[in-house]
Scaffold this motif. Structure first.
Motif, short mmCIF file in Angstrom:
data_model
loop_
_atom_site.label_atom_id
_atom_site.label_comp_id
_atom_site.label_asym_id
_atom_site.label_seq_id
_atom_site.Cartn_x
_atom_site.Cartn_y
_atom_site.Cartn_z
N ALA A 627 46.20 35.78 -3.95
CA ALA A 627 45.30 36.22 -5.00
C ALA A 627 43.88 35.80 -4.62
N GLU A 628 42.89 36.37 -5.33
CA GLU A 628 41.48 36.09 -5.06
C GLU A 628 40.89 35.28 -6.20
N VAL A 629 40.06 34.30 -5.85
CA VAL A 629 39.40 33.48 -6.85
C VAL A 629 38.55 34.36 -7.76
N GLY A 630 38.67 34.13 -9.09
CA GLY A 630 37.87 34.85 -10.05
C GLY A 630 38.34 36.25 -10.35
N ARG A 631 39.41 36.70 -9.76
CA ARG A 631 39.88 38.06 -9.96
C ARG A 631 41.25 38.02 -10.63
N LEU A 632 41.47 38.89 -11.63
CA LEU A 632 42.74 38.93 -12.32
C LEU A 632 43.86 39.35 -11.38
#
Length: 942
Positions: A627-632
């Protein structure tokens, strides 16, 4: 110890609830039964066929904590329970006394006593229908009759007498003094030893606004209660001589006022010593010593002042009295050889002691007593044996005895309860001793039955004329007579012979007292109730149903059971055969269980709905590896069950994403899909627990969070829509296939690729490329290689056969910082990226600014309104799902989600994020990594 067999002993461990048996007086032990309550009884001689029968209360600690009556034969516990139809019983309610076995069954609306007579089937005990018993104290079960006390919801304790079977009870004495706590009852009554049917009891009496205690005595086992008369020379002590009687301290006074208990002995049944007071009621502060020399008929005050421990010795030939209080020093004992008329003092020790007790040594037959207590300085204890054979030195001869009958001066012919009993007793002033071998009781003779030998039957009461008349609460049809249609039963005329009465002939043959042979009544069934311990069960569970019927005929009634899961019917004739039914539900859903009771006079019906749910055997997590930081990031789970069942009933999910603060509550939802935003890079463990009414499964899997990830959208040739069903399984399988193919063509590790296929047409796929942590191509290199392969038409795959070949026709970068790359030669299939998308330039006209000025504000207002509505909806939805956390109490009492109306995090409940699709029918898109779990990883999921 066994009452008749030597060396047989039962042992019980309180902490482990195990019952042990030993046949060698405790040298060796074997487990007889586990999960047993403390209600344990050996066989009753003459009632149980096998002397090694053990009656017990078995409790299922692992399931519903309900108790059941059980009997088995030691030492291997061979089951010989005479009747199991009574089902679940109240904890610690089992009593096995002579020919009777008692159990209690309670519900929210009733507390019923059931009795088995002569080891036959359990029958409900009937008390007057205008009161509601809730606790019972069985006083005596001798002479073929039950003498019992019942505490009622009406705040009244009443003594009752039964018929021979112990099933039908009539009142004997109301408002009895008692000690009542929930589940416990003890009444203030005393049985005179050695004399049949003689009882002394205290009951409450209301005088004006005051309630006092009065003492009554019964000479016929509760058939009639009368005050204890005092001699005329003592009535001066009463305010009103017409309401003047003797009142005695019994068990209640001993417990609450520490007054000495009554003293009687079976070897001297005429002698009673008791403390009490003369007046219109019992004075708690006054306790003078009285004696009766005719088993309670007449009384006189002794010359001793104070309270004393009394001992009757030498078959009543002598009596000792010693100070009762163990807080006052004494070394004096009083001795009487004329039944308490005169007393002599004896000093039994040089030092005074605090007396703790006095015992006959070994019993009433000798002139020896033992006094024990503590020395005055509290440093030691002392026991003194006193032998009064030096006081009474002459042995009695026949001239020293006379006959005495307990019925003398009470009834004609000395008859009480149908018998004339005679005892031989020593003359009061003979001054001799009886000796240990003396026996005095003479054979009893039967009496002719007289009116006093009869009592009002169940449902009848004494009228002013003395006859037995029908009560206003009695309803003949509400009684279960356990009588088959076509047979006869004895219908009462209102009278019944007292169960413990031994009279013969006389009025027993009179038509006035004889019952009428009557055909068994057939009454329509009423009050049919179907119950089970759980109404939501797992598929494949065998459910136990219990059927009860409040009134109406049961033996001649047919009961038809219908189970809607299989359409079959089962018919039972009589409730005895259909009280309990077992049924296994092999498919999920909601099913009605119906019972129809029918006989010639009517019918009744009852229904019960059962919810059958599939057991959740596994939770399959469909979620990204990264997953990516700050992204749902979206997470999706699928429930699994053996037999491909999908009806799990209402199921909620408990989510932990691994980055919550310590001590925080988990996130609960009803849906299978959630989104979460990680704020820091790192490795996290996502935990998902699925819970329905019958099962709970937990799964955990890792996820890596990066600063940046790249998402590329894949567009396919149109023929993919010919093969797409849009189903979950098709999208899942196709995503795996694409992921594996791209991993092979792009020369990249499969755990760096994730494919998501939304449920839309035309079919597209979003490819997420995770950063490289362990060498290999960078994300930019992977994207460029992908673009190159697409432009040269090298990416295609087969769904099933070569005829099913699907190709990727172009790609676009929808998220990521990738430099645009254009092939050297024009591709046959156009490839586009976001960096090459530009707005089309058009020539402006004069009317364009006006249109813009009008449209732009409208667009802004519409967007603002839509956003506001969306925010309100999301907040309300989030609060609603938060409240669902309360149902976690079904499986996790401590894991409950707090609801905070002001601090809701809207993003935690969003169903999707940027460019994440949510299908119209609620079937969420699937994101698949081609890095398939190993065998061990699957085991963690399952």
């Amino acid at each position: 110890m066994h009452p008749t067999l030597e060396n047989w002993v039962l042992g019980y461990t309180i902490m482990s609830f195990k019952l042990y048996v030993s046949s060698d007086l405790g040298k060796t032990w074997t487990v007889l039964k586990e999960d047993v309550a403390m209600q344990i009884y050996w066989a009753v001689e003459g009632e149980d066929e096998n002397p090694l029968t053990v009656h017990m209360e078995y409790q299922n600690f692992m399931e519903d904590m309900n108790s059941e009556y059980l009997s088995c034969i030691a030492p291997t516990c061979i089951d010989n329970t005479p009747d199991k139809s009574v089902g679940h019983i109240d904890f610690n309610s089992l009593k096995v006394l002579n020919e009777y076995i008692f159990v209690q069954k309670s519900s929210y609306i009733s507390h019923d006593l059931y009795v088995s007579y002569k080891r036959g089937p359990f029958r409900k005990a009937y008390f007057p229908l205008n009161v509601h018993p809730q606790d019972f104290d069985i006083i005596e079960t001798s002479d073929n009759q039950v003498f019992i006390a019942a505490d009622h919801k009406e705040n009244m304790v009443t003594l009752y007498l039964s018929d021979v079977t112990g099933q039908f009870y009539v009142p004997s004495l109301e408002r009895v003094v008692s000690d009542v706590v929930p589940g416990y009852l003890e009444v203030d009554i005393y049985k005179v030893k050695g004399v049949k049917g003689r009882y002394i009891a205290n009951h409450y009496w209301t005088v004006g606004n005051a309630t006092v205690m009065k003492t009554l005595i019964s000479y016929d086992k509760g058939g009639k209660w009368v005050p204890i008369e005092v001699s005329k020379d003592q009535k001066y002590r009463c305010v009103d001589p017409n309401f003047c009687s003797l009142h005695l301290h019994l068990t209640y006074s001993n417990e609450y006022y520490t007054t000495p208990v009554i003293e009687t002995e079976e070897g001297a049944p005429w002698l009673i010593f008791a403390h009490g007071s003369i007046g219109d009621c019992l004075n708690p502060d006054q306790a003078e010593l009285f004696v009766s020399r005719d088993a309670g008929l007449t009384w006189s005050k002794t010359s001793l002042e104070g309270q004393f421990r009394m001992n009757i010795i030498d078959h009543g030939g002598a009596v000792t009295a010693i100070q009762y209080s163990n807080k006052v020093l004494t070394n004096t004992i009083h001795f009487s050889s004329d039944e308490g008329e005169t007393w002599q003092k004896h000093k039994f020790a040089d030092k005074e002691i605090y007396v703790d007790g006095i015992l006959n040594s070994p019993d009433i037959r000798t002139l020896v007593v033992s006094v024990f207590g503590r020395l005055g300085d509290e440093t030691g204890k002392l026991m003194v044996k006193l032998d009064f054979s030096q006081v009474l030195t002459r042995q009695c001869t026949q001239m020293d005895y006379r006959d005495w009958s307990p019925g003398a001066n009470i009834s004609q012919d000395n008859c009480i309860l149908g018998e004339a009993v005679t005892f031989e007793r020593r003359n009061q002033h003979s001054g001799c001793y009886n000796g240990p071998d003396y026996a005095r009781k003479k054979p009893a003779s039967s009496c002719l039955c007289r009116p006093a030998d009869f009592e009002c039957d169940y449902g009848y009461e004494k009228s002013l004329s003395g006859d037995c008349s029908l009560t206003n609460w009695y309803n003949h049809s509400n009684i279960n007579w356990h009588c088959k249609e076509g047979e006869l039963y004895n219908k009462t005329k209102g009278y019944r012979l007292i169960a413990s009465d031994k009279c013969t002939g006389g009025l027993s043959t009179s038509d006035m007292y004889k019952p009428i042979p009557t055909p068994c009544p057939v009454a329509a069934p009423r009050g049919l109730v179907l119950s089970t311990s759980k109404t939501t069960v797992a598929m494949g569970t065998t459910v136990t149903f219990t059927l009860t019927q409040r009134s109406g005929s049961k033996l001649g009634t047919t009961y038809t059971w219908s189970f809607s899961d299989n359409g079959r019917h089962e018919v039972d004739t009589s409730l005895a055969n259909g009280t309990r039914k077992y049924h296994q539900f092999n498919k999920a859903g909601y099913f009605n269980v119906t019972v129809v009771a029918m006989n010639s006079n009517g019918s009744a019906i009852c229904r019960l709905m059962i919810s059958v749910e599939a057991n959740i055997t596994a939770v399959l997590a469909l979620a990204p590896w990264g997953a990516e930081v700050g992204r749902l990031t979206q997470f999706n789970v699928t429930l699994c069950c053996s037999g491909n069942q999908t009806d799990f009933g209402p199921t909620h999910f408990v989510w932990r994403y691994g980055d919550e603060p310590k001590g925080s509550h988990p996130y609960l939802t009803w849906g299978t899909t959630v989104s979460h935003r990680y704020n820091k890079t790192g490795q996290y463990n996502v935990t998902i627990q699925a819970v329905n009414s019958v099962s709970s499964v937990l799964t955990t899997y890792p996820i890596s969070v990066y600063n940046n990830v790249t998402i590329v959208r894949l567009h396919f040739t149109p023929n993919i829509d010919h093969f797409s069903t849009g189903s979950f399984d098709w999208r899942y399988t196709t995503s795996q296939l694409i992921c594996l193919k791209l991993s092979e063509l792009l020369f990249v590790q499969s755990n760096r690729l994730m494919v998501s296929i939304p449920q839309i047409r035309p079919t597209i796929a979003d490819l997420t490329i995770l950063p490289n942590d362990h060498g290999g191509l960078t994300v930019e290199q992977v994207v460029k290689e992908l673009q190159h392969k697409v432009s040269s038409s090298q990416i295609h795959f087969e769904l099933i056969t070569a005829d099913d070949a699907i190709s990727v026709r172009n790609v676009e970068i929808i998220k990521g910082n990738i430099t645009s790359w254009v092939p050297t030669s024009p591709p046959t299939v156009q490839v586009s990226t976001l960096s090459r998308v530009h707005p089309t330039e058009t020539t402006s006209t004069a009317s364009v600014p006006v249109a813009v000025y009008i449209i732009v504000p409208l667009i802004v207002i519409a967007v603002g309104t839509l956003v506001a509505v969306l925010i309100v909806y999301v907040k309300r939805k989030h609060k609603q799902d938060a409240r669902y956390s309360l149902i976690m109490n079904r499986h996790q009492g401590a894991t409950v989600l707090d609801v905070d109306d002001d601090d809701d995090d809207d993003e935690d409940f969003m169903g999707g994020g940027e460019n994440i699709f949510e299908s119209p029918d609620g079937d969420n898109n699937i994101m698949i990594s081609s890095d398939l779990p190993s065998e061990n990883q699957w085991a963690a999921f399952w």
